[in-house]
Design a protein around this motif. Sequence first.
Motif, PDB file in Angstrom:
ATOM      1  N   VAL A  46       0.916  -1.312  -0.268  1.00  0.00           N
ATOM      2  CA  VAL A  46       0.166  -0.227  -0.111  1.00  0.00           C
ATOM      3  C   VAL A  46       1.335   0.954  -0.400  1.00  0.00           C
ATOM      4  CG1 VAL A  46      -2.364   1.163   1.577  1.00  0.00           C
ATOM      5  CG2 VAL A  46      -1.248  -1.004   1.352  1.00  0.00           C
ATOM      6  N   HIS A  47       0.544   2.336  -0.890  1.00  0.00           N
ATOM      7  CA  HIS A  47       1.094   3.897  -0.559  1.00  0.00           C
ATOM      8  C   HIS A  47       0.516   5.189   0.037  1.00  0.00           C
ATOM      9  CE1 HIS A  47       2.851   1.835  -4.326  1.00  0.00           C
ATOM     10  NE2 HIS A  47       1.866   1.992  -5.053  1.00  0.00           N
ATOM     11  N   TYR A  48       1.227   5.260   1.300  1.00  0.00           N
ATOM     12  CA  TYR A  48       0.645   5.842   2.520  1.00  0.00           C
ATOM     13  C   TYR A  48       1.112   6.963   1.044  1.00  0.00           C
ATOM     14  CZ  TYR A  48      -0.250   1.528   4.812  1.00  0.00           C
ATOM     15  OH  TYR A  48      -0.700   0.373   4.668  1.00  0.00           O
ATOM     16  N   THR A  49       0.462   8.159   1.462  1.00  0.00           N
ATOM     17  CA  THR A  49       0.888   9.699   1.730  1.00  0.00           C
ATOM     18  C   THR A  49      -0.169  10.491   3.219  1.00  0.00           C
ATOM     19  OG1 THR A  49       1.178   9.662  -0.423  1.00  0.00           O
ATOM     20  CG2 THR A  49       0.251  12.193   1.125  1.00  0.00           C
ATOM     21  N   VAL A  50       0.440  10.778   4.053  1.00  0.00           N
ATOM     22  CA  VAL A  50      -0.403  11.874   5.143  1.00  0.00           C
ATOM     23  C   VAL A  50      -0.205  13.243   4.953  1.00  0.00           C
ATOM     24  CG1 VAL A  50      -0.207  12.199   7.579  1.00  0.00           C
ATOM     25  CG2 VAL A  50       0.037  10.067   6.864  1.00  0.00           C
ATOM     26  N   ILE A  51      -1.282  14.114   4.966  1.00  0.00           N
ATOM     27  CA  ILE A  51      -1.460  15.768   4.321  1.00  0.00           C
ATOM     28  C   ILE A  51      -1.435  15.881   5.784  1.00  0.00           C
ATOM     29  CG2 ILE A  51      -1.705  17.464   3.731  1.00  0.00           C
ATOM     30  CD1 ILE A  51      -2.828  15.767   1.110  1.00  0.00           C
ATOM     31  N   ALA A  52      -0.803  16.669   6.190  1.00  0.00           N
ATOM     32  CA  ALA A  52      -0.545  17.622   7.982  1.00  0.00           C
ATOM     33  C   ALA A  52      -0.726  18.915   8.423  1.00  0.00           C
ATOM     34  CB  ALA A  52       0.212  16.923   9.320  1.00  0.00           C
ATOM     35  N   ASP A  90       7.729   3.027   1.351  1.00  0.00           N
ATOM     36  CA  ASP A  90       6.598   3.831   0.403  1.00  0.00           C
ATOM     37  C   ASP A  90       4.841   4.900   1.535  1.00  0.00           C
ATOM     38  OD1 ASP A  90       4.981   4.669  -1.363  1.00  0.00           O
ATOM     39  OD2 ASP A  90       4.448   2.299  -1.826  1.00  0.00           O
ATOM     40  N   VAL A  91       6.327   5.759   2.083  1.00  0.00           N
ATOM     41  CA  VAL A  91       5.555   6.533   3.637  1.00  0.00           C
ATOM     42  C   VAL A  91       5.709   8.111   2.159  1.00  0.00           C
ATOM     43  CG1 VAL A  91       4.849   7.518   5.168  1.00  0.00           C
ATOM     44  CG2 VAL A  91       4.548   4.798   5.055  1.00  0.00           C
ATOM     45  N   ARG A  92       4.762   8.967   2.104  1.00  0.00           N
ATOM     46  CA  ARG A  92       5.144  10.273   1.909  1.00  0.00           C
ATOM     47  C   ARG A  92       4.358  11.237   2.947  1.00  0.00           C
ATOM     48  NH1 ARG A  92       3.936  14.538  -1.881  1.00  0.00           N
ATOM     49  NH2 ARG A  92       5.399  15.888  -1.780  1.00  0.00           N
ATOM     50  N   ASN A  93       5.213  11.754   3.761  1.00  0.00           N
ATOM     51  CA  ASN A  93       4.772  12.425   4.897  1.00  0.00           C
ATOM     52  C   ASN A  93       5.080  13.926   4.768  1.00  0.00           C
ATOM     53  OD1 ASN A  93       3.503  10.262   6.871  1.00  0.00           O
ATOM     54  ND2 ASN A  93       6.179  10.589   7.607  1.00  0.00           N
ATOM     55  N   VAL A  94       3.240  15.391   4.585  1.00  0.00           N
ATOM     56  CA  VAL A  94       3.761  15.851   3.831  1.00  0.00           C
ATOM     57  C   VAL A  94       2.931  17.445   4.978  1.00  0.00           C
ATOM     58  CG1 VAL A  94       2.953  17.600   1.923  1.00  0.00           C
ATOM     59  CG2 VAL A  94       3.511  15.167   1.793  1.00  0.00           C
TER      60      VAL A  94
END
Length: 301
Positions: free
Chosen positions: A228-234, A253-257
């Motif tokens: 699973v590809h993960y993106t967190v937008i905070a 495969d995590v991108r924290n933004v």
Amino acid sequence: MQLRWSRTLTLLPVLALALGFATVPASAHPSPATAPAGDASRRPYGTAPTVRSGWNDFSCKPSTAHPRPVVLVHGTLGNSVDNWLGLAPYLVARGYCVFSLDYGQLPGVPLFYGLGPVDASAGQLATYVDRVLAATGTGKVDLVGHSQGGMMARVYLKFHGGADKVNTLVGLAPDNHGTDLDGLTRLLDHFPGAKQYLSKATPGLTDQIVGSDVLNRLNAGGDTVPGVHYTVIATKYDEVVTPYRSGYLDGPDVRNVLLQDLCAVDLSEHVAIGTVDPVAFHETANALDPAHATRTTCLNG
């Protein structure tokens, strides 16, 4: 429900907690453009209204450009319409098949959802995703969750068979590691019976407090599941998920933004990031289609 005054005083911090988790005020009278078919309070768990703005159309077939349907997962005290009046049409206009569900409804509580046990809500999401997959003839969906919706979707991935059915999860201000509401949750320990009452009456709230059994189980052994590809937008102005970095994930495969890294003057807080913020919307679209991502700036949207 009638409470004695002493009981009411005991529950004041509980009420503050519940109000703090609100992701978007539910409209008692939705506009004609988004009016649900029938009484929302009578809809079964995990179902969403028919809307006239292009989403929740179960005849929609994903295109070659956007081959996976997108399922939107609202936050605490939200619902499948009001939470997505901004993002759902935004994605539909870009060619996506978009769906949204109601989950975590308590008996006798209309319009305000996401209050039931998180694990049970994840089961409802599992049922809804299977329905979307069957209708669209696809093998996987992408998920976008706001607040609890971003965290609860991870419960679905880890414990309800979602890992094989989801390509991408985008979390908008998710409480992946819980929240302390700037320390307010610790006040519950000073009001005898308050936490127990809240756990019984609205378990979806206490499941989101730092250190809850659900969160401990969810994050044990790592934040992510393979494939699973993960993106967190905070947002650094988040007043509900505190500290805001508790929403970030650690793993492959995590991108924290951080929203303010994309647009320093963006003042969106917890509600706005999931409901009206064009920068967050653009970054969500980038996460759903990274091969065609474009630069996100203050001018996007």
